[in-house]
Design an enzyme around this catalytic site. Structure first.
Site, PDB file in Angstrom:
ATOM      1  N   CYS A 137     -10.121  -1.681  -4.413  1.00  0.00           N
ATOM      2  CA  CYS A 137      -9.504  -0.498  -5.046  1.00  0.00           C
ATOM      3  C   CYS A 137     -10.114  -0.126  -6.028  1.00  0.00           C
ATOM      4  O   CYS A 137      -9.551   0.772  -6.790  1.00  0.00           O
ATOM      5  CB  CYS A 137      -7.855  -0.787  -5.368  1.00  0.00           C
ATOM      6  SG  CYS A 137      -7.849  -2.334  -6.362  1.00  0.00           S
ATOM      7  N   ASP A 162      -9.555  -8.666  -0.595  1.00  0.00           N
ATOM      8  CA  ASP A 162      -8.804  -7.294  -0.974  1.00  0.00           C
ATOM      9  C   ASP A 162      -8.205  -7.607  -2.525  1.00  0.00           C
ATOM     10  O   ASP A 162      -7.401  -7.853  -2.745  1.00  0.00           O
ATOM     11  CB  ASP A 162      -7.720  -7.006  -0.197  1.00  0.00           C
ATOM     12  CG  ASP A 162      -7.155  -5.700  -0.585  1.00  0.00           C
ATOM     13  OD1 ASP A 162      -7.592  -4.829  -1.402  1.00  0.00           O
ATOM     14  OD2 ASP A 162      -5.847  -5.295   0.100  1.00  0.00           O
ATOM     15  N   GLU A 176      -2.583 -16.574  -1.346  1.00  0.00           N
ATOM     16  CA  GLU A 176      -2.072 -15.572  -2.136  1.00  0.00           C
ATOM     17  C   GLU A 176      -1.318 -16.355  -3.373  1.00  0.00           C
ATOM     18  O   GLU A 176      -0.540 -17.681  -2.941  1.00  0.00           O
ATOM     19  CB  GLU A 176      -0.885 -14.824  -1.226  1.00  0.00           C
ATOM     20  CG  GLU A 176       0.307 -14.050  -2.194  1.00  0.00           C
ATOM     21  CD  GLU A 176      -0.644 -12.980  -3.224  1.00  0.00           C
ATOM     22  OE1 GLU A 176      -0.281 -12.815  -4.228  1.00  0.00           O
ATOM     23  OE2 GLU A 176      -1.618 -12.199  -2.484  1.00  0.00           O
ATOM     24  N   GLU A 229     -10.215   4.163  -2.699  1.00  0.00           N
ATOM     25  CA  GLU A 229     -10.271   3.014  -2.013  1.00  0.00           C
ATOM     26  C   GLU A 229     -11.221   2.888  -0.747  1.00  0.00           C
ATOM     27  O   GLU A 229     -11.551   3.891  -0.194  1.00  0.00           O
ATOM     28  CB  GLU A 229      -8.669   2.648  -1.111  1.00  0.00           C
ATOM     29  CG  GLU A 229      -8.397   1.453  -0.683  1.00  0.00           C
ATOM     30  CD  GLU A 229      -7.326   0.826  -1.671  1.00  0.00           C
ATOM     31  OE1 GLU A 229      -7.133  -0.505  -1.276  1.00  0.00           O
ATOM     32  OE2 GLU A 229      -6.992   1.197  -2.517  1.00  0.00           O
ATOM     33  N   TYR A 237      -6.168 -13.384  -1.468  1.00  0.00           N
ATOM     34  CA  TYR A 237      -5.574 -12.093  -2.125  1.00  0.00           C
ATOM     35  C   TYR A 237      -4.619 -11.465  -0.928  1.00  0.00           C
ATOM     36  O   TYR A 237      -4.759 -10.051  -0.674  1.00  0.00           O
ATOM     37  CB  TYR A 237      -6.223 -11.097  -2.802  1.00  0.00           C
ATOM     38  CG  TYR A 237      -7.476 -11.735  -3.557  1.00  0.00           C
ATOM     39  CD1 TYR A 237      -7.275 -12.048  -4.926  1.00  0.00           C
ATOM     40  CD2 TYR A 237      -8.649 -11.557  -2.942  1.00  0.00           C
ATOM     41  CE1 TYR A 237      -8.419 -12.479  -5.562  1.00  0.00           C
ATOM     42  CE2 TYR A 237      -9.699 -11.964  -3.636  1.00  0.00           C
ATOM     43  CZ  TYR A 237      -9.659 -12.312  -5.174  1.00  0.00           C
ATOM     44  OH  TYR A 237     -10.901 -12.773  -5.734  1.00  0.00           O
ATOM     45  N   GLN A 288       0.798  -1.146  -0.182  1.00  0.00           N
ATOM     46  CA  GLN A 288      -0.086   0.044  -0.110  1.00  0.00           C
ATOM     47  C   GLN A 288       0.899   1.166   0.053  1.00  0.00           C
ATOM     48  O   GLN A 288       1.761   1.415   0.953  1.00  0.00           O
ATOM     49  CB  GLN A 288      -0.973  -0.025   1.400  1.00  0.00           C
ATOM     50  CG  GLN A 288      -1.856  -1.052   1.332  1.00  0.00           C
ATOM     51  CD  GLN A 288      -3.054  -0.877   0.292  1.00  0.00           C
ATOM     52  OE1 GLN A 288      -3.197   0.186  -0.290  1.00  0.00           O
ATOM     53  NE2 GLN A 288      -3.943  -1.935   0.417  1.00  0.00           N
ATOM     54  N   ASN A 319      -0.397  -7.834   4.867  1.00  0.00           N
ATOM     55  CA  ASN A 319      -0.639  -6.536   5.250  1.00  0.00           C
ATOM     56  C   ASN A 319      -1.897  -6.453   6.450  1.00  0.00           C
ATOM     57  O   ASN A 319      -1.828  -5.913   7.541  1.00  0.00           O
ATOM     58  CB  ASN A 319      -1.069  -5.472   4.168  1.00  0.00           C
ATOM     59  CG  ASN A 319      -1.136  -4.249   4.492  1.00  0.00           C
ATOM     60  OD1 ASN A 319      -0.387  -3.569   5.302  1.00  0.00           O
ATOM     61  ND2 ASN A 319      -2.564  -3.509   3.978  1.00  0.00           N
TER      62      ASN A 319
END
Length: 362
Positions: free
Chosen positions: A318, A293, A231, A352, A210, A182, A215
């Site tokens: 996003c 995400d 991921e 976002e 994801y 980010q 994070n």
């Protein structure tokens, strides 16, 4: 009204228009600093008349002299990036090895000021370049990477370590050069706080799709019994594993699967050796919540069917257009309990956002 306040109001108005017709609560709004908010910055190196300088180009126009924007400073970038910019170009200008065919540069910084500089060239990097770059690295007290076609030369390290505060705890993150992070650390902390607030009291186990470098995974792990995160990127999985260990967290497992692959595994359509090899048995989990995400394209149709099976959905987006499209499906089974706008990208059209959905009680 300041320029910053006006552009934020425009984004709020856009969301209200875009989500009209859906039962969405009042948008919670999380502001950004109006300058020095980007931890990453990329520039072309422009050579002209014996001088070289940082450059960008007018959006939508071909890169060249006609669209050139000289950037001696870049107020959107962190103060650490702005401090280093003139020093780097001044030192590099004194060395033919560093100066010759230097094409572009990427800066990656942290809130504490740690810095990684990637110098990109249109030539093969040899021992002479390495010696000059090592001297530059030492003089500027930074980490330097050299890149050219088919080459990546790491002189010290290819990552920075960011520390983000969530609640009363600091979380350390290894951020790899070239990996996704980010860019707005101040707003990222607000996003993590919001996600943890949305997860408060949900209990049970968490599935995350994801997950990137972990994070959200790290702070969310404090809100659930166990976390299974997926991921597909090997680089991100490696960073996530380091982050989990560095923060002493024992209730997270990472599966290197795409969202589509995990959907096949979860529904029993396919078995994956990667799950078995990782000691992951899906039947061991009692998932109360799914956290997603996704990339700008949103969630694909099959994965969306999977997501809709969970009692609680925390969705970070996003791209509000694909979020709206996904919500058109999810509101058939769920209610939007919370909605938030995070101004990750001030003075751009990018938005976002985050929503918390809970399954309808029939």
């Amino acid at each position: 009204m300041s320029d910053y306040t006006q552009q934020l109001q425009d984004k709020k108005d856009h969301l209200k228009t875009l989500f009209a017709g859906l039962d969405v609560p009042e948008w919670e709004v999380y502001e950004s600093p109006d300058k020095h908010y980007r931890m990453r910055a990329e520039f072309r190196i422009w050579h002209e008349g014996g001088e070289m300088f940082y450059a960008m180009f007018e959006k939508g126009q071909k890169a060249g002299g006609a669209s050139l924007i000289r950037c001696d400073r870049f107020e959107a970038a962190s103060e650490a990036v702005n401090r280093l910019m003139p020093e780097l170009i001044a030192v590099a200008a004194q060395s033919a090895e560093l100066r010759n065919r230097w094409y572009a540069v990427e800066f990656l910084s942290t809130l504490s000021g740690e810095m990684l500089v990637t110098m990109i060239y249109h030539k093969r990097l040899d021992d002479e370049w390495m010696q000059a770059a090592q001297a530059l690295q030492q003089q500027l007290d930074t980490s330097v990477i050299g890149r050219s076609r088919g080459q990546k030369i790491v002189l010290k390290q290819d990552y920075v370590t960011e520390t983000l505060k969530v609640g009363n705890r600091d979380f350390r993150y290894r951020q790899i050069e070239g990996g996704f992070t980010q860019p707005n650390a101040a707003v990222c902390q607000k996003m993590l706080e919001w996600a943890c607030g949305a997860a408060e009291g949900l209990g049970g186990d968490l599935l995350e799709l994801y997950c990137g470098n972990g994070n959200f995974t790290l702070p969310l792990s404090e809100k659930f019994e166990r976390v299974l995160a997926t991921e597909i990127s090997k680089t991100s999985v490696g960073a996530a594993q380091w982050n989990i260990e560095a923060n002493g967290i024992g209730n997270i497992k990472i599966a290197r699967l795409s969202a589509e692959e995990f959907t096949e595994a979860y529904t029993g359509k396919r078995e994956f050796a990667r799950l078995k090899d990782g000691g992951i048995a899906l039947t061991d989990y009692a998932f109360s919540t799914i956290f997603v995400d996704p990339p700008r394209a949103g969630i694909d149709e099959e994965t969306l069917k999977l997501v809709s099976q969970f009692d609680n959905i925390i969705y970070i987006s996003c791209n509000p257009e694909t979020l709206r499209a996904n919500l058109d499906t999810l509101v058939e089974t769920h209610v939007v309990e919370r909605a938030a706008l995070f101004d990750q990208f001030p003075f751009t059209h990018h938005i976002e956002s985050g929503v918390l959905l809970k399954k309808k009680i029939l």
